[in-house]
Design an enzyme around this catalytic site. Structure first.
Site, PDB file in Angstrom:
ATOM      1  N   GLY A 180      27.715 -39.468  34.930  1.00  0.00           N
ATOM      2  CA  GLY A 180      26.873 -38.245  35.142  1.00  0.00           C
ATOM      3  C   GLY A 180      25.484 -38.547  34.239  1.00  0.00           C
ATOM      4  O   GLY A 180      25.067 -37.567  33.347  1.00  0.00           O
ATOM      5  N   HIS A 181      25.139 -39.819  34.274  1.00  0.00           N
ATOM      6  CA  HIS A 181      24.227 -40.349  33.211  1.00  0.00           C
ATOM      7  C   HIS A 181      22.822 -39.617  33.632  1.00  0.00           C
ATOM      8  O   HIS A 181      21.823 -39.580  32.682  1.00  0.00           O
ATOM      9  CB  HIS A 181      24.104 -41.807  33.433  1.00  0.00           C
ATOM     10  CG  HIS A 181      23.560 -42.283  34.783  1.00  0.00           C
ATOM     11  ND1 HIS A 181      24.286 -42.223  35.740  1.00  0.00           N
ATOM     12  CD2 HIS A 181      22.197 -42.526  34.953  1.00  0.00           C
ATOM     13  CE1 HIS A 181      23.312 -42.939  36.658  1.00  0.00           C
ATOM     14  NE2 HIS A 181      22.191 -43.040  36.233  1.00  0.00           N
ATOM     15  N   ARG A 182      22.646 -39.087  34.830  1.00  0.00           N
ATOM     16  CA  ARG A 182      21.190 -38.444  35.135  1.00  0.00           C
ATOM     17  C   ARG A 182      21.329 -37.089  34.942  1.00  0.00           C
ATOM     18  O   ARG A 182      20.284 -36.358  35.025  1.00  0.00           O
ATOM     19  CB  ARG A 182      21.038 -38.566  36.614  1.00  0.00           C
ATOM     20  CG  ARG A 182      20.979 -39.989  36.853  1.00  0.00           C
ATOM     21  CD  ARG A 182      19.794 -40.388  38.342  1.00  0.00           C
ATOM     22  NE  ARG A 182      20.538 -39.921  39.496  1.00  0.00           N
ATOM     23  CZ  ARG A 182      20.353 -39.999  40.569  1.00  0.00           C
ATOM     24  NH1 ARG A 182      19.153 -40.500  40.734  1.00  0.00           N
ATOM     25  NH2 ARG A 182      20.850 -39.598  41.802  1.00  0.00           N
ATOM     26  N   GLY A 183      22.316 -36.382  34.506  1.00  0.00           N
ATOM     27  CA  GLY A 183      22.610 -34.871  34.048  1.00  0.00           C
ATOM     28  C   GLY A 183      22.098 -34.736  32.647  1.00  0.00           C
ATOM     29  O   GLY A 183      21.845 -35.467  32.074  1.00  0.00           O
ATOM     30  N   VAL A 217      23.649 -33.480  29.924  1.00  0.00           N
ATOM     31  CA  VAL A 217      24.501 -34.322  28.954  1.00  0.00           C
ATOM     32  C   VAL A 217      24.609 -35.760  28.841  1.00  0.00           C
ATOM     33  O   VAL A 217      24.445 -36.242  27.922  1.00  0.00           O
ATOM     34  CB  VAL A 217      26.107 -33.550  29.035  1.00  0.00           C
ATOM     35  CG1 VAL A 217      26.989 -34.186  28.157  1.00  0.00           C
ATOM     36  CG2 VAL A 217      25.890 -31.701  28.758  1.00  0.00           C
ATOM     37  N   SER A 223      33.814 -26.884  28.553  1.00  0.00           N
ATOM     38  CA  SER A 223      32.970 -26.049  28.571  1.00  0.00           C
ATOM     39  C   SER A 223      33.563 -24.672  27.776  1.00  0.00           C
ATOM     40  O   SER A 223      34.675 -24.701  27.948  1.00  0.00           O
ATOM     41  CB  SER A 223      32.670 -25.650  30.078  1.00  0.00           C
ATOM     42  OG  SER A 223      32.153 -24.223  30.045  1.00  0.00           O
ATOM     43  N   CYS A 237      33.835 -21.993  28.802  1.00  0.00           N
ATOM     44  CA  CYS A 237      34.195 -20.844  29.809  1.00  0.00           C
ATOM     45  C   CYS A 237      35.784 -21.225  29.894  1.00  0.00           C
ATOM     46  O   CYS A 237      36.503 -20.488  30.508  1.00  0.00           O
ATOM     47  CB  CYS A 237      33.420 -20.969  31.083  1.00  0.00           C
ATOM     48  SG  CYS A 237      34.022 -22.478  32.048  1.00  0.00           S
ATOM     49  N   TYR A 280      35.825 -23.111  38.040  1.00  0.00           N
ATOM     50  CA  TYR A 280      35.102 -24.107  36.972  1.00  0.00           C
ATOM     51  C   TYR A 280      35.940 -24.137  35.951  1.00  0.00           C
ATOM     52  O   TYR A 280      36.492 -25.301  35.612  1.00  0.00           O
ATOM     53  CB  TYR A 280      33.782 -23.900  36.945  1.00  0.00           C
ATOM     54  CG  TYR A 280      33.114 -24.867  35.814  1.00  0.00           C
ATOM     55  CD1 TYR A 280      32.656 -26.164  36.139  1.00  0.00           C
ATOM     56  CD2 TYR A 280      32.694 -24.587  34.621  1.00  0.00           C
ATOM     57  CE1 TYR A 280      32.045 -27.049  35.502  1.00  0.00           C
ATOM     58  CE2 TYR A 280      32.266 -25.379  33.685  1.00  0.00           C
ATOM     59  CZ  TYR A 280      31.753 -26.603  34.080  1.00  0.00           C
ATOM     60  OH  TYR A 280      31.258 -27.812  33.250  1.00  0.00           O
ATOM     61  N   PRO A 302      31.657 -27.988  24.871  1.00  0.00           N
ATOM     62  CA  PRO A 302      30.407 -27.388  24.147  1.00  0.00           C
ATOM     63  C   PRO A 302      30.158 -25.973  24.590  1.00  0.00           C
ATOM     64  O   PRO A 302      30.947 -25.482  25.805  1.00  0.00           O
ATOM     65  CB  PRO A 302      29.470 -28.429  25.045  1.00  0.00           C
ATOM     66  CG  PRO A 302      30.220 -29.481  25.743  1.00  0.00           C
ATOM     67  CD  PRO A 302      31.726 -29.016  25.911  1.00  0.00           C
ATOM     68  N   HIS A 353      21.261 -22.055  34.730  1.00  0.00           N
ATOM     69  CA  HIS A 353      21.960 -21.220  33.607  1.00  0.00           C
ATOM     70  C   HIS A 353      20.925 -20.343  33.274  1.00  0.00           C
ATOM     71  O   HIS A 353      19.734 -20.649  33.244  1.00  0.00           O
ATOM     72  CB  HIS A 353      22.537 -22.180  32.622  1.00  0.00           C
ATOM     73  CG  HIS A 353      23.808 -22.670  32.970  1.00  0.00           C
ATOM     74  ND1 HIS A 353      23.830 -24.144  33.028  1.00  0.00           N
ATOM     75  CD2 HIS A 353      25.194 -22.530  32.924  1.00  0.00           C
ATOM     76  CE1 HIS A 353      25.213 -24.704  33.696  1.00  0.00           C
ATOM     77  NE2 HIS A 353      25.853 -23.529  33.450  1.00  0.00           N
ATOM     78  N   TRP A 369      18.505 -10.310  35.282  1.00  0.00           N
ATOM     79  CA  TRP A 369      19.868  -9.635  35.645  1.00  0.00           C
ATOM     80  C   TRP A 369      20.480  -9.122  34.762  1.00  0.00           C
ATOM     81  O   TRP A 369      20.464  -9.349  33.292  1.00  0.00           O
ATOM     82  CB  TRP A 369      20.595 -11.007  36.074  1.00  0.00           C
ATOM     83  CG  TRP A 369      20.471 -11.400  37.554  1.00  0.00           C
ATOM     84  CD1 TRP A 369      19.414 -11.343  38.276  1.00  0.00           C
ATOM     85  CD2 TRP A 369      21.462 -11.933  38.302  1.00  0.00           C
ATOM     86  NE1 TRP A 369      19.640 -11.804  39.564  1.00  0.00           N
ATOM     87  CE2 TRP A 369      20.653 -12.134  39.596  1.00  0.00           C
ATOM     88  CE3 TRP A 369      22.768 -12.398  37.979  1.00  0.00           C
ATOM     89  CZ2 TRP A 369      21.586 -12.990  40.540  1.00  0.00           C
ATOM     90  CZ3 TRP A 369      23.527 -12.957  39.093  1.00  0.00           C
ATOM     91  CH2 TRP A 369      22.926 -13.265  40.550  1.00  0.00           C
TER      92      TRP A 369
END
Length: 318
Positions: free
Chosen positions: A11-14, A16, A108, A110, A137, A164, A180, A203
């Site tokens: 996930g290097h392009r995200g 985190v 997460s 959540c 998720y 996190p 988000h 919202w």
């Protein structure tokens, strides 16, 4: 971990993953292995097995995931469950098969029950009903924690699970359909200021409380825990302070310089009433965040102003 160790950052392009790479490079680690999702579909068991067989990484940071805000989580429920389960199952299993020395799994906040006592302690996991909008998720991430623990218990694998709080920072997602709350607010206020609008509609009621951590602080915590933490179960990573969405909106409005009014659409969902992390476990180990919310948002906004303008222009063009 020595400086020449081979480290796979999934996930290097995200947001985190890219922050973890910046931190690793700053600490002098250069043997970092990455693959784009086009080069390696982490949902594909055989492809992941072949990758691990070829590369033989020493360490793994598992930051790859399908992520999004309330709308995306609630709309794409099957993908959020399936994709995240497949990604983590394949990476964790292949890490064991190829004797990875340590794995850091990113989850997460959540994962905790919707109405759990506040602040959220690690011990509250699986003690109540999850928030309905992001349940798929959350279930995937809970399964990831339990998988790390199971491989630790059965095979002695040193896999740790970091949970996190809400994150923001460089490489965030500003697509209003699946971003988000903080990046969505930044884009909305920037757009309203550019277009000279008299109000911004947001919202919900503005009453939910949320905690926000700059992703560079998370990367610092990941590196710190990688070096100093070797236990089963989740460990919370956050700041230990929260802010109402209303006050967050006012803060971002001031940073952006928008002078119109706020209008709240109470027909839209609020999500979980409050999500404050208990970070006493992390503080006891000796780590605390450094970047304040106001300073963090201001720096991010300076970085992304031009990007947001370009996004708005491309939206208009289409």
């Amino acid at each position: 971990m020595n400086k020449s160790s081979k480290i796979f950052v999934a996930g290097h392009r995200g947001m985190v993953g890219s922050a973890i790479i910046r931190k690793l490079k700053a600490e002098g680690y250069s043997n970092i292995v990455v693959r784009t999702s086009r080069e390696l579909d982490l949902r594909n068991q055989q492809a992941v097995a072949d990758f691990f067989s070829a590369e033989q990484p020493d360490y793994v940071f598992l930051a790859a995931a399908k992520v999004g805000g309330i709308h995306a989580n609630n709309t794409y429920r099957a993908e959020f469950l399936y994709d995240n389960m497949m990604i983590q199952n394949n990476v964790i299993h292949s890490s064991w098969k190829h004797a990875v020395k340590k794995l850091v799994f990113l989850g997460s906040s959540c994962i905790y029950p919707k109405l759990a006592p506040q602040p959220l302690k690690e011990a509250y996991l699986l003690t109540g009903i999850l928030e309905a909008t992001n349940e798929p998720y959350a279930i995937a991430k809970i399964a990831g924690i339990k998988m790390c623990d199971a491989f630790r218990s059965q095979y002695g694998c040193n896999y740790i699970s970091l949970m996190p709080t809400n994150l923001y920072g460089p490489n965030d997602n500003y697509d209003l359909q699946n971003s988000h709350v903080l990046p969505a607010l930044l884009r909305k206020f920037h757009t309203a200021k550019e277009q000279g609008l008299s109000f911004v509609e947001l919202w919900g009621s503005g009453t939910p409380l949320r905690e926000f951590l700059h992703v560079d602080d998370l990367a610092e915590a990941c590196f710190f825990l990688f070096e100093h933490y070797n236990e089963a179960g989740p460990i919370n990573v956050g700041v230990g302070e929260d802010i109402s969405i209303y006050d967050l909106a006012q803060l971002i409005k001031r940073i952006v310089g928008f002078e119109g009014e706020l209008r709240w659409d109470a027909s839209k969902p609020d999500g979980t009433p409050r999500k404050l992390m208990d970070v006493s476990k992390l503080h006891t180990l000796g780590w605390k965040h450094r970047i304040s919310l106001e300073a963090g948002i201001a720096s991010v906004y300076q970085e992304v102003k031009e990007q947001l303008t370009a996004l708005n222009q491309s939206t208009i063009a289409h």
